[in-house]
Design a protein around this motif. Sequence first.
Motif, PDB file in Angstrom:
ATOM      1  N   VAL A   1      16.551  42.483 -12.559  1.00 55.68           N
ATOM      2  CA  VAL A   1      15.124  42.620 -12.264  1.00 55.68           C
ATOM      3  C   VAL A   1      14.909  42.825 -10.767  1.00 55.68           C
ATOM      4  CG1 VAL A   1      12.900  41.426 -12.301  1.00 55.68           C
ATOM      5  CG2 VAL A   1      14.393  41.360 -14.303  1.00 55.68           C
ATOM      6  N   GLN A   2      15.667  42.130  -9.955  1.00 62.81           N
ATOM      7  CA  GLN A   2      15.556  42.332  -8.508  1.00 62.81           C
ATOM      8  C   GLN A   2      15.847  43.785  -8.137  1.00 62.81           C
ATOM      9  OE1 GLN A   2      18.357  39.402  -7.137  1.00 62.81           O
ATOM     10  NE2 GLN A   2      16.783  37.821  -6.830  1.00 62.81           N
ATOM     11  N   GLU A   3      16.839  44.384  -8.781  1.00 62.66           N
ATOM     12  CA  GLU A   3      17.179  45.780  -8.481  1.00 62.66           C
ATOM     13  C   GLU A   3      16.061  46.722  -8.916  1.00 62.66           C
ATOM     14  OE1 GLU A   3      19.052  48.862  -6.829  1.00 62.66           O
ATOM     15  OE2 GLU A   3      19.577  46.727  -6.643  1.00 62.66           O
ATOM     16  N   ILE A   4      15.444  46.441 -10.051  1.00 64.32           N
ATOM     17  CA  ILE A   4      14.310  47.261 -10.491  1.00 64.32           C
ATOM     18  C   ILE A   4      13.173  47.172  -9.485  1.00 64.32           C
ATOM     19  CG2 ILE A   4      12.537  47.531 -12.271  1.00 64.32           C
ATOM     20  CD1 ILE A   4      14.634  46.513 -14.301  1.00 64.32           C
ATOM     21  N   VAL A   5      12.880  45.975  -8.999  1.00 65.67           N
ATOM     22  CA  VAL A   5      11.797  45.795  -8.036  1.00 65.67           C
ATOM     23  C   VAL A   5      12.112  46.510  -6.728  1.00 65.67           C
ATOM     24  CG1 VAL A   5      10.571  44.078  -6.631  1.00 65.67           C
ATOM     25  CG2 VAL A   5      10.933  43.669  -9.073  1.00 65.67           C
ATOM     26  N   ARG A   6      13.354  46.440  -6.276  1.00 61.44           N
ATOM     27  CA  ARG A   6      13.738  47.187  -5.059  1.00 61.44           C
ATOM     28  C   ARG A   6      13.500  48.679  -5.261  1.00 61.44           C
ATOM     29  NH1 ARG A   6      18.482  44.037  -5.544  1.00 61.44           N
ATOM     30  NH2 ARG A   6      18.457  42.200  -4.180  1.00 61.44           N
ATOM     31  N   HIS A   7      13.885  49.169  -6.403  1.00 60.87           N
ATOM     32  CA  HIS A   7      13.726  50.590  -6.706  1.00 60.87           C
ATOM     33  C   HIS A   7      12.252  50.991  -6.686  1.00 60.87           C
ATOM     34  CE1 HIS A   7      15.235  54.375  -8.537  1.00 60.87           C
ATOM     35  NE2 HIS A   7      14.087  54.377  -9.202  1.00 60.87           N
ATOM     36  N   LEU A   8      11.413  50.187  -7.302  1.00 60.78           N
ATOM     37  CA  LEU A   8       9.989  50.502  -7.362  1.00 60.78           C
ATOM     38  C   LEU A   8       9.313  50.361  -6.005  1.00 60.78           C
ATOM     39  CD1 LEU A   8       9.063  48.689 -10.714  1.00 60.78           C
ATOM     40  CD2 LEU A   8       9.335  51.150 -10.350  1.00 60.78           C
ATOM     41  N   SER A   9       9.838  49.497  -5.170  1.00 55.45           N
ATOM     42  CA  SER A   9       9.274  49.307  -3.835  1.00 55.45           C
ATOM     43  C   SER A   9       9.626  50.459  -2.898  1.00 55.45           C
ATOM     44  CB  SER A   9       9.774  47.991  -3.235  1.00 55.45           C
ATOM     45  OG  SER A   9       9.384  46.883  -4.018  1.00 55.45           O
ATOM     46  N   ALA A  10      10.693  51.172  -3.221  1.00 59.50           N
ATOM     47  CA  ALA A  10      11.182  52.221  -2.320  1.00 59.50           C
ATOM     48  C   ALA A  10      10.631  53.599  -2.637  1.00 59.50           C
ATOM     49  CB  ALA A  10      12.712  52.261  -2.374  1.00 59.50           C
TER      50      ALA A  10
ATOM     51  N   ASP B   1      13.972  36.839  -0.602  1.00 56.31           N
ATOM     52  CA  ASP B   1      14.534  35.491  -0.503  1.00 56.31           C
ATOM     53  C   ASP B   1      15.670  35.244  -1.491  1.00 56.31           C
ATOM     54  OD1 ASP B   1      12.582  35.034   1.390  1.00 56.31           O
ATOM     55  OD2 ASP B   1      11.248  33.940   0.024  1.00 56.31           O
ATOM     56  N   GLY B   2      15.983  36.231  -2.325  1.00 66.16           N
ATOM     57  CA  GLY B   2      17.033  36.060  -3.315  1.00 66.16           C
ATOM     58  C   GLY B   2      16.642  35.176  -4.476  1.00 66.16           C
ATOM     59  N   ARG B   3      15.333  35.056  -4.735  1.00 67.79           N
ATOM     60  CA  ARG B   3      14.844  34.242  -5.845  1.00 67.79           C
ATOM     61  C   ARG B   3      14.576  35.113  -7.070  1.00 67.79           C
ATOM     62  NH1 ARG B   3      10.070  33.083  -5.087  1.00 67.79           N
ATOM     63  NH2 ARG B   3       9.582  33.919  -3.014  1.00 67.79           N
ATOM     64  N   PRO B   4      14.552  34.515  -8.237  1.00 69.26           N
ATOM     65  CA  PRO B   4      14.189  35.297  -9.428  1.00 69.26           C
ATOM     66  C   PRO B   4      12.764  35.841  -9.306  1.00 69.26           C
ATOM     67  CG  PRO B   4      15.184  33.207 -10.072  1.00 69.26           C
ATOM     68  CD  PRO B   4      14.938  33.129  -8.593  1.00 69.26           C
ATOM     69  N   VAL B   5      12.571  37.077  -9.717  1.00 72.00           N
ATOM     70  CA  VAL B   5      11.235  37.667  -9.758  1.00 72.00           C
ATOM     71  C   VAL B   5      10.516  37.122 -10.987  1.00 72.00           C
ATOM     72  CG1 VAL B   5       9.928  39.805 -10.030  1.00 72.00           C
ATOM     73  CG2 VAL B   5      11.967  39.759  -8.565  1.00 72.00           C
ATOM     74  N   LEU B   6       9.338  36.571 -10.773  1.00 69.46           N
ATOM     75  CA  LEU B   6       8.570  36.018 -11.883  1.00 69.46           C
ATOM     76  C   LEU B   6       7.642  37.076 -12.464  1.00 69.46           C
ATOM     77  CD1 LEU B   6       7.589  32.501 -10.485  1.00 69.46           C
ATOM     78  CD2 LEU B   6       9.581  33.123 -11.874  1.00 69.46           C
ATOM     79  N   PHE B   7       7.722  37.257 -13.761  1.00 71.55           N
ATOM     80  CA  PHE B   7       6.785  38.136 -14.457  1.00 71.55           C
ATOM     81  C   PHE B   7       5.458  37.415 -14.634  1.00 71.55           C
ATOM     82  CE2 PHE B   7      10.972  39.644 -15.719  1.00 71.55           C
ATOM     83  CZ  PHE B   7      10.845  41.018 -15.568  1.00 71.55           C
ATOM     84  N   THR B   8       4.405  38.179 -14.759  1.00 70.36           N
ATOM     85  CA  THR B   8       3.102  37.596 -15.039  1.00 70.36           C
ATOM     86  C   THR B   8       2.864  37.612 -16.555  1.00 70.36           C
ATOM     87  OG1 THR B   8       2.108  39.755 -14.547  1.00 70.36           O
ATOM     88  CG2 THR B   8       2.078  38.095 -12.803  1.00 70.36           C
ATOM     89  N   GLY B   9       1.706  37.091 -16.980  1.00 72.95           N
ATOM     90  CA  GLY B   9       1.436  36.986 -18.408  1.00 72.95           C
ATOM     91  C   GLY B   9       0.085  37.556 -18.765  1.00 72.95           C
ATOM     92  N   GLU B  10      -0.757  36.714 -19.358  1.00 74.59           N
ATOM     93  CA  GLU B  10      -2.062  37.186 -19.818  1.00 74.59           C
ATOM     94  C   GLU B  10      -3.061  37.125 -18.659  1.00 74.59           C
ATOM     95  OE1 GLU B  10      -4.344  36.871 -24.022  1.00 74.59           O
ATOM     96  OE2 GLU B  10      -4.039  34.982 -22.981  1.00 74.59           O
ATOM     97  N   THR B  11      -2.808  37.950 -17.656  1.00 72.47           N
ATOM     98  CA  THR B  11      -3.668  37.991 -16.471  1.00 72.47           C
ATOM     99  C   THR B  11      -4.074  39.431 -16.201  1.00 72.47           C
ATOM    100  OG1 THR B  11      -1.714  38.138 -15.025  1.00 72.47           O
ATOM    101  CG2 THR B  11      -2.619  35.941 -15.428  1.00 72.47           C
ATOM    102  N   ILE B  12      -5.347  39.610 -15.880  1.00 70.16           N
ATOM    103  CA  ILE B  12      -5.888  40.936 -15.598  1.00 70.16           C
ATOM    104  C   ILE B  12      -6.245  41.004 -14.114  1.00 70.16           C
ATOM    105  CG2 ILE B  12      -7.739  42.581 -16.111  1.00 70.16           C
ATOM    106  CD1 ILE B  12      -5.718  42.199 -18.383  1.00 70.16           C
ATOM    107  N   HIS B  13      -5.854  42.110 -13.467  1.00 75.33           N
ATOM    108  CA  HIS B  13      -6.020  42.252 -12.023  1.00 75.33           C
ATOM    109  C   HIS B  13      -6.750  43.557 -11.708  1.00 75.33           C
ATOM    110  CE1 HIS B  13      -3.119  38.942 -11.446  1.00 75.33           C
ATOM    111  NE2 HIS B  13      -2.535  39.471 -12.510  1.00 75.33           N
ATOM    112  N   PRO B  14      -7.511  43.573 -10.617  1.00 73.64           N
ATOM    113  CA  PRO B  14      -8.264  44.796 -10.296  1.00 73.64           C
ATOM    114  C   PRO B  14      -7.382  46.014 -10.050  1.00 73.64           C
ATOM    115  CG  PRO B  14      -8.449  43.150  -8.541  1.00 73.64           C
ATOM    116  CD  PRO B  14      -7.838  42.461  -9.712  1.00 73.64           C
TER     117      PRO B  14
END
Length: 436
Positions: free
Chosen positions: A206-215, A324-337
């Motif tokens: 998941v960390q690698e996916i997030v790095r990819h999407l951030s780049a 920080d080398g921590r696990p990326v936390l997924f969100t749940g039933e939350t709606i964001h603008p």
Amino acid sequence: MAVHRQPGTVITDHTFAVPLDHAEPGGEQIEVYAREVVAAGKERDRLPWLLYLQGGPGGRSPRPLGRDSWLTRALDDYRVLLLDQRGTGRSTPATRQTLPARGDAAAQARYLAHFRADSIVRDCEVVRRSLLGDEGRWSLLGQSFGGFCSLTYLSFAPEGLREVLITGGLPGLRSSADDVYRAAYPRIERKNLAHYARYPQDVAAVQEIVRHLSARDVTLPGGGLLTPEAFQAVGLMLGSGSGSHTLHYLIEDAFTMTPSGPRLSDAFLSQVQGHVSFVGNPLYAVMHEAIYGQLSVSSAGTGWAAERVRAEFPQFDAGAAVADGRPVLFTGETIHPWMFATDPALQPLRETAELLAQHEEWPDLYDAARLARNEVPAAAAIYHDDMYVETADSLATARAVRGLRTWVTDEYEHDGLRVSGGQVLDRLIRLVRGEL
């Protein structure tokens, strides 16, 4: 009125005209659709009716394939009515394609203000009187948001009910939107940590996916932008019984090698699209926080509560977690603008959603005094550490409803009704009948 057969069932289509605003019964009318399902061979039997209210908001009723899922048990005893709540399914739709006919964003917001549980319950009463007559009463089965609607029904029209069955849907009667999400993020975090304990290899993946999407900018097949925050939203599935396993299989197929190097695969992006796009149920996003608005709890608007409260939980910052080398936390039933900027199905509704977020003085949805005097037999399944509904709120509400019997279980997650093969429903029926 169309009638057709599936294996073991006979299905009849019904359409009803209901007022857009029940305070003005002679005003504009909209349609609600309902599907009647009865066991084959029992079409002419005088069976009690069971009304099913789906989770959501914005979820259409199940599309049965014969005697499947919880219908296996329900059709032994009942004639079932699957209601497409207003704005969903075959009822008068409310989507980016239809809402522009209402006018500008302000007109759309005024229209959608009539799409909460109070209006849904009044629709149900119109349907009940049409099918059963003024004196007829039916049973009610409410799943998740459908359970929220069940409490509204018990508050304002209990005379139409003979018994109530609720699964994963006892809301906090006095919980504001802020209260809901302040309790939700720790539950979501626990589901994440349980997932990573089960599949520790997913931390690095998941960390690698997030790095990819951030780049780089990554576009989903439907045209939406897949940002790290949007990818985190696939965590909604962690609240179901098989969600952790489904998430793992999604993650393990993320990358493919191309002439330009590793890229997120088309298969992965197609699956993510199905999890993060609201093209099939836009009302879920547009109306989600409005379901918690109550004047007596807070006269202010909900104001994007999930986004605001998220700032109190910095562990959900995907970029910081990777750094920080921590696990990326997924969100749940939350709606964001930001969802109304990245999802093409929601982009045309961005201003409308903003107006609903700022809408003040939502009418109350529950009558605590009337619930305390309740005389309708009722039973509820409460799923231990349900990711979508705060267990403490559910237990407090159960104590506040006179005569409500509960079954607290960790055998199932929030989708227990659907996946239990009728066992959850059978338990509730036996509870409400006093057999347990």
